[in-house]
Design a protein around this motif. Structure first.
Motif, PDB file in Angstrom:
ATOM      1  N   HIS A 198       0.982  -1.219   0.036  1.00  0.00           N
ATOM      2  CA  HIS A 198      -0.051  -0.114   0.109  1.00  0.00           C
ATOM      3  C   HIS A 198       0.630   1.497   0.043  1.00  0.00           C
ATOM      4  O   HIS A 198       0.574   2.392  -0.636  1.00  0.00           O
ATOM      5  N   LEU A 199       2.178   1.071   0.487  1.00  0.00           N
ATOM      6  CA  LEU A 199       2.865   2.254   0.821  1.00  0.00           C
ATOM      7  C   LEU A 199       3.317   2.877  -0.566  1.00  0.00           C
ATOM      8  O   LEU A 199       3.632   4.117  -0.888  1.00  0.00           O
ATOM      9  N   ILE A 200       3.586   1.887  -1.638  1.00  0.00           N
ATOM     10  CA  ILE A 200       4.245   2.469  -2.960  1.00  0.00           C
ATOM     11  C   ILE A 200       3.142   3.350  -3.784  1.00  0.00           C
ATOM     12  O   ILE A 200       3.535   4.055  -4.593  1.00  0.00           O
ATOM     13  N   PHE A 201       1.847   3.218  -3.254  1.00  0.00           N
ATOM     14  CA  PHE A 201       0.662   4.132  -3.745  1.00  0.00           C
ATOM     15  C   PHE A 201       0.778   5.288  -2.919  1.00  0.00           C
ATOM     16  O   PHE A 201       0.430   6.519  -3.607  1.00  0.00           O
ATOM     17  N   GLY A 202       0.683   5.099  -1.574  1.00  0.00           N
ATOM     18  CA  GLY A 202       0.319   6.327  -0.866  1.00  0.00           C
ATOM     19  C   GLY A 202       1.686   7.116  -0.720  1.00  0.00           C
ATOM     20  O   GLY A 202       1.342   8.521  -0.646  1.00  0.00           O
ATOM     21  N   ILE A 203       2.776   6.910  -1.180  1.00  0.00           N
ATOM     22  CA  ILE A 203       3.962   8.047  -1.270  1.00  0.00           C
ATOM     23  C   ILE A 203       3.496   9.217  -2.372  1.00  0.00           C
ATOM     24  O   ILE A 203       4.177   9.983  -2.276  1.00  0.00           O
ATOM     25  N   ASN A 204       2.528   8.700  -3.216  1.00  0.00           N
ATOM     26  CA  ASN A 204       2.413   9.704  -4.419  1.00  0.00           C
ATOM     27  C   ASN A 204       1.783  10.993  -3.587  1.00  0.00           C
ATOM     28  O   ASN A 204       1.682  12.066  -4.130  1.00  0.00           O
ATOM     29  N   VAL A 205       1.078  10.991  -2.540  1.00  0.00           N
ATOM     30  CA  VAL A 205       0.324  12.109  -1.720  1.00  0.00           C
ATOM     31  C   VAL A 205       1.556  13.265  -1.340  1.00  0.00           C
ATOM     32  O   VAL A 205       1.171  14.287  -1.959  1.00  0.00           O
ATOM     33  N   PRO A 206       2.423  12.772  -0.624  1.00  0.00           N
ATOM     34  CA  PRO A 206       3.458  14.118  -0.390  1.00  0.00           C
ATOM     35  C   PRO A 206       4.205  14.317  -1.516  1.00  0.00           C
ATOM     36  O   PRO A 206       4.530  15.754  -1.720  1.00  0.00           O
ATOM     37  N   LEU A 207       4.517  13.611  -2.475  1.00  0.00           N
ATOM     38  CA  LEU A 207       5.227  13.982  -3.552  1.00  0.00           C
ATOM     39  C   LEU A 207       4.307  14.974  -4.581  1.00  0.00           C
ATOM     40  O   LEU A 207       4.855  16.093  -5.058  1.00  0.00           O
ATOM     41  N   SER A 208       3.060  14.505  -4.802  1.00  0.00           N
ATOM     42  CA  SER A 208       2.374  15.626  -5.416  1.00  0.00           C
ATOM     43  C   SER A 208       2.105  16.881  -4.641  1.00  0.00           C
ATOM     44  O   SER A 208       2.002  17.865  -5.162  1.00  0.00           O
ATOM     45  N   LEU A 209       1.983  16.838  -3.419  1.00  0.00           N
ATOM     46  CA  LEU A 209       1.848  18.246  -2.771  1.00  0.00           C
ATOM     47  C   LEU A 209       3.209  18.890  -3.077  1.00  0.00           C
ATOM     48  O   LEU A 209       3.431  20.019  -3.016  1.00  0.00           O
ATOM     49  N   MET A 210       4.320  18.383  -2.833  1.00  0.00           N
ATOM     50  CA  MET A 210       5.519  19.200  -3.301  1.00  0.00           C
ATOM     51  C   MET A 210       5.624  19.412  -4.506  1.00  0.00           C
ATOM     52  O   MET A 210       6.056  20.799  -4.911  1.00  0.00           O
ATOM     53  N   CYS A 211       5.159  18.978  -5.656  1.00  0.00           N
ATOM     54  CA  CYS A 211       4.889  19.418  -6.997  1.00  0.00           C
ATOM     55  C   CYS A 211       3.860  20.630  -6.999  1.00  0.00           C
ATOM     56  O   CYS A 211       4.320  21.608  -7.752  1.00  0.00           O
ATOM     57  N   CYS A 212       2.779  20.539  -6.308  1.00  0.00           N
ATOM     58  CA  CYS A 212       2.268  21.616  -6.382  1.00  0.00           C
ATOM     59  C   CYS A 212       2.409  23.010  -5.729  1.00  0.00           C
ATOM     60  O   CYS A 212       2.314  23.906  -6.224  1.00  0.00           O
ATOM     61  N   VAL A 213       3.443  22.841  -4.558  1.00  0.00           N
ATOM     62  CA  VAL A 213       3.987  24.011  -4.212  1.00  0.00           C
ATOM     63  C   VAL A 213       5.052  24.478  -4.877  1.00  0.00           C
ATOM     64  O   VAL A 213       5.077  25.587  -5.022  1.00  0.00           O
ATOM     65  N   LEU A 214       5.977  23.775  -5.306  1.00  0.00           N
ATOM     66  CA  LEU A 214       7.013  24.228  -6.215  1.00  0.00           C
ATOM     67  C   LEU A 214       6.275  24.940  -7.484  1.00  0.00           C
ATOM     68  O   LEU A 214       7.032  26.004  -8.155  1.00  0.00           O
ATOM     69  N   GLY A 215       5.265  24.038  -8.187  1.00  0.00           N
ATOM     70  CA  GLY A 215       4.975  24.516  -9.274  1.00  0.00           C
ATOM     71  C   GLY A 215       4.157  25.843  -9.141  1.00  0.00           C
ATOM     72  O   GLY A 215       4.360  26.872 -10.041  1.00  0.00           O
ATOM     73  N   THR A 216       3.327  26.010  -8.057  1.00  0.00           N
ATOM     74  CA  THR A 216       3.022  27.463  -7.810  1.00  0.00           C
ATOM     75  C   THR A 216       3.787  28.338  -7.629  1.00  0.00           C
ATOM     76  O   THR A 216       3.708  29.750  -7.941  1.00  0.00           O
ATOM     77  N   LEU A 217       4.973  28.216  -6.821  1.00  0.00           N
ATOM     78  CA  LEU A 217       5.986  29.061  -6.760  1.00  0.00           C
ATOM     79  C   LEU A 217       6.692  29.579  -8.004  1.00  0.00           C
ATOM     80  O   LEU A 217       7.068  30.822  -8.137  1.00  0.00           O
ATOM     81  N   TRP A 218       7.073  28.807  -8.794  1.00  0.00           N
ATOM     82  CA  TRP A 218       8.166  28.933  -9.825  1.00  0.00           C
ATOM     83  C   TRP A 218       7.780  28.990 -11.223  1.00  0.00           C
ATOM     84  O   TRP A 218       8.319  29.537 -12.097  1.00  0.00           O
ATOM     85  N   LEU A 219       6.896  28.056 -11.433  1.00  0.00           N
ATOM     86  CA  LEU A 219       6.710  27.913 -12.900  1.00  0.00           C
ATOM     87  C   LEU A 219       5.689  29.153 -13.435  1.00  0.00           C
ATOM     88  O   LEU A 219       4.766  29.831 -12.954  1.00  0.00           O
ATOM     89  N   PRO A 220       6.292  29.573 -14.744  1.00  0.00           N
ATOM     90  CA  PRO A 220       5.411  30.704 -15.191  1.00  0.00           C
ATOM     91  C   PRO A 220       4.267  30.682 -15.610  1.00  0.00           C
ATOM     92  O   PRO A 220       3.661  29.738 -16.111  1.00  0.00           O
ATOM     93  N   ARG A 221       3.439  31.892 -15.322  1.00  0.00           N
ATOM     94  CA  ARG A 221       1.969  31.568 -15.649  1.00  0.00           C
ATOM     95  C   ARG A 221       1.497  32.110 -16.994  1.00  0.00           C
ATOM     96  O   ARG A 221       0.348  32.095 -17.344  1.00  0.00           O
ATOM     97  N   ALA A 222       2.601  32.557 -17.750  1.00  0.00           N
ATOM     98  CA  ALA A 222       2.334  33.001 -19.256  1.00  0.00           C
ATOM     99  C   ALA A 222       1.418  31.935 -19.964  1.00  0.00           C
ATOM    100  O   ALA A 222       1.820  30.885 -19.986  1.00  0.00           O
ATOM    101  N   THR A 223       0.702  32.342 -20.708  1.00  0.00           N
ATOM    102  CA  THR A 223      -0.143  31.673 -21.806  1.00  0.00           C
ATOM    103  C   THR A 223       0.201  31.842 -23.156  1.00  0.00           C
ATOM    104  O   THR A 223       0.325  33.215 -23.609  1.00  0.00           O
ATOM    105  N   PRO A 224       0.500  30.873 -24.153  1.00  0.00           N
ATOM    106  CA  PRO A 224       0.781  31.481 -25.455  1.00  0.00           C
ATOM    107  C   PRO A 224      -0.189  31.944 -26.052  1.00  0.00           C
ATOM    108  O   PRO A 224      -1.431  31.959 -25.881  1.00  0.00           O
ATOM    109  N   PRO A 225       0.080  33.223 -26.685  1.00  0.00           N
ATOM    110  CA  PRO A 225      -1.033  34.229 -27.301  1.00  0.00           C
ATOM    111  C   PRO A 225      -1.514  33.607 -28.590  1.00  0.00           C
ATOM    112  O   PRO A 225      -1.193  32.779 -29.468  1.00  0.00           O
TER     113      PRO A 225
END
Length: 472
Positions: A177-204
Motif C-alpha cells: 500500500h505504501l508504494i501508492f501512498g507515497i504519491n500524496v506527499p510527492l504531489s503536494l511538493m509538486c503543487c507547492v514548487l509549481g505554484t511558486l516557480w512555474l511561469p503563468r504566461a499563456t501562449p498568445p
C-alpha cells in the motif's frame, strides 16, 4: 523580503536560464518513472494479497500505460495552447488523488483504476518541461540546453532504477500500500514548487478543443489490441480486427480535423522524427519487459523477497547514472543508440543463462550490464526529438515521444502476461528472452541504418532549432 516571483523575474531579465524551474520540472517528471519502477517489485506481493496470477496483475502495468498513451498527446497539445503552469498543477493533484485511492484499494480492479488515474496525472510534467525548455532557450538564445536535458534524464534514470529498491523497502516496512501512498506527499511538493516557480504566461492567440471522439477511437484501438496480446488465441481473432478498424477510423479522423487528439501532422514530411518514435517504442518494449519480467522472476523463479529483488537492481542504477553523467553533454545521438542497442542484445541473451540456482554474482553483473542502455537510449532519443521536432509543436512532439514509449511498455506488459501465465518461472523467462532478443536486434538495425541521425547535435555545437520541414 523579496518574493519568489520577483526573484524569478529579475533572473529572467538578466538573460540566464532560470534554474528555479529545474526543481519542479525534475520532481514532476519523476512521478511516472517512480511509480513504474516501484511496481516492478510489488507485482508478486499484490498478486499474493488478492490471490491472482501474473496474467491479471499485468493489468496494473497496462492500466497505467494505456492512460499515459492517451494522456500524453492531449496534454501536450493543451500545454502548447495554455502554457505549462495550469496543466502541471492539475496533473500533480490528480497523481496525489490516485495515490490515495490505490493505498485504500479493497481489490485488484480498484487498484487498476487508481493506476489509470495515475497515468493521466503523470502525463503533464514531461510535455510541460520540454515546452519550458524550449521557451527558456528562445529567451536566453541558448538553443541546445544539453545540461538541463541531461539533468532531467539523470533524475529520471536515478528514480527509475532506484525505484525497485525503494519499493522493496516500503513493502518491507508497511506493505505494498505504501508504494501508492507515497504519491500524496510527492504531489503536494509538486503543487507547492509549481505554484511558486512555474511561469503563468499563456501562449498568445491559441485556442484548443479537446478531440473526445479521437481519444475514444485511439483508446479503443489500443485496448482491443491489448486484450488480444494479453491472451492471444485463434478464438479471439476479432480483437485485432476491431483494433485495426478503430485505428483506421482514428487516423482518418485525425487527418481530417483541425484540432486532432494526436497531431499526426507532427509526422508530416518528417521521416527522422517518425524513426525516433519507432526506436522509442522498440527500445522500451525490451527495457520494460526486462524490468518487470526480471523483477518477478527474481521473486518467484529465484525465490528472493521484494526487498532483495529491489537491491539486486541497484547495480543497474549505478551504471545507468554513470553512463548518463559521462555522455549527457555529448550530442552524438547515433553512437549512443548503436551502443545502447548492442548492450540490449547482450542483456537479453544473458537472460537465457539464468536458472533457479544462478549465483548472485551473475545477477549483479546482469543488472550492471543492462544499466548501460538505460543510460544511453532515453537521452539519445530525447536529444533527437529536440533537434527534429517543429519548435511550435514541441509539447505535442514530446507527448507523442512518451506515447510511443508507453506503447512499448504495453507490449512489455503483454509479454509478461503471455510468458508468465503459469508464474514467473525460468522457462517462461527464457521464452521471453528469445522474443526480446528479436526486438533488440530490430532496434539495432534501425539505429545503424538511420543516416538522418548524423544531422542531430554534435559535441560542442549549439544547433539552431529546426524549422518546420527542415527534415525531408
Amino acid at each position: 523580503m523579496t518574493r519568489p516571483a520577483s526573484r524569478g523575474r529579475r533572473r529572467a531579465e538578466t538573460g540566464g536560464f532560470d534554474r528555479r524551474l529545474i526543481a519542479p520540472m525534475i520532481l514532476g517528471s519523476v512521478l511516472n518513472p517512480i511509480n513504474s519502477s516501484m511496481l516492478a517489485v510489488a507485482l508478486v506481493p499484490i498478486g499474493r494479497a488478492f490471490d491472482v496470477p501474473p496474467s491479471q496483475t499485468a493489468w496494473l502495468v497496462s492500466g497505467l500505460y494505456l492512460a499515459t498513451a492517451v494522456g500524453q498527446p492531449v496534454i501536450g497539445r493543451l500545454v502548447d495552447a495554455f502554457g505549462s503552469h495550469r496543466l502541471y498543477l492539475l496533473g500533480a493533484a490528480l497523481a496525489g488523488l490516485a495515490g490515495l485511492l490505490g493505498a485504500l484499494a479493497p481489490n485488484l480492479w480498484v487498484l487498476v483504476a487508481s493506476r489509470v488515474l495515475l497515468g493521466f496525472g503523470t502525463s503533464a510534467a514531461y510535455p510541460a518541461s520540454m515546452s519550458l525548455l524550449r521557451s527558456e532557450s528562445e529567451r536566453t538564445g541558448r538553443k541546445n540546453p544539453s545540461g538541463v536535458l541531461a539533468a532531467l534524464s539523470i533524475s529520471n534514470q536515478v528514480i527509475a532504477v532506484v525505484g525497485p529498491a525503494l519499493g522493496g523497502l516500503l513493502i518491507g516496512t508497511g506493505g505494498w500500500h505504501l508504494i501508492f501512498g507515497i504519491n500524496v506527499p510527492l504531489s503536494l511538493m509538486c503543487c507547492v514548487l509549481g505554484t511558486l516557480w512555474l511561469p503563468r504566461a499563456t501562449p498568445p492567440g491559441r485556442t484548443v478543443r479537446v478531440d473526445v471522439p479521437g481519444m475514444l477511437w485511439f483508446a479503443g484501438s489500443l485496448t482491443a489490441f491489448m486484450f488480444f496480446l494479453m491472451n492471444p488465441a485463434v478464438a479471439h481473432w476479432y480483437l485485432p480486427v476491431l483494433g485495426l478498424a478503430a485505428g483506421s477510423v482514428f487516423v482518418r479522423r485525425e487527418l481530417g480535423t483541425d484540432q486532432p487528439f494526436i497531431d499526426l501532422q507532427v509526422l508530416g514530411g518528417n521521416g527522422p522524427l517518425l524513426a525516433t518514435f519507432t526506436r522509442q517504442c522498440l527500445a522500451y518494449t525490451t527495457s520494460y519487459a526486462f524490468f518487470y519480467g526480471y523483477s518477478q522472476w527474481l521473486q518467484e523463479g529465484r525465490g528472493l523477497n521484494a526487498s532483495q529483488a529491489g537491491l539486486l537492481l541497484l547495480p543497474l542504477s549505478a551504471t545507468a547514472i554513470g553512463v548518463t553523467a559521462l555522455t549527457g553533454r555529448r550530442g552524438r545521438v547515433r553512437g549512443k543508440l548503436v551502443v545502447g542497442a548492442l548492450f540490449q542484445c547482450l542483456g537479453c541473451a544473458a537472460l537465457l543463462l539464468l536458472h533457479a540456482d544462478s549465483p548472485m554474482w551473475l545477477l549483479v553483473v546482469l543488472s550492471a550490464v543492462v544499466g548501460i542502455p538505460h543510460g544511453l537510449i532515453g537521452l539519445a532519443n530525447q536529444n533527437a526529438l529536440y533537434a527534429q521536432a517543429d519548435p511550435t509543436r514541441m509539447g505535442s512532439s514530446a507527448g507523442l515521444l512518451r506515447t510511443f514509449m508507453y506503447i512499448g511498455a504495453l507490449f512489455a506488459a503483454a509479454a509478461s502476461a503471455v510468458f508468465f501465465r503459469d508464474g514467473a518461472t525460468s522457462p517462461g523467462l527464457h521464452a521471453m528472452a528469445w522474443s526480446l532478443l528479436g526486438v533488440a536486434a530490430v532496434f539495432l538495425v534501425l539505429c545503424t541504418a538511420d543516416r538522418s541521425l548524423a544531422r542531430a547535435t554534435t559535441p560542442g555545437q549549439t544547433t539552431p532549432a529546426p524549422r518546420k520541414g527542415a527534415y525531408p
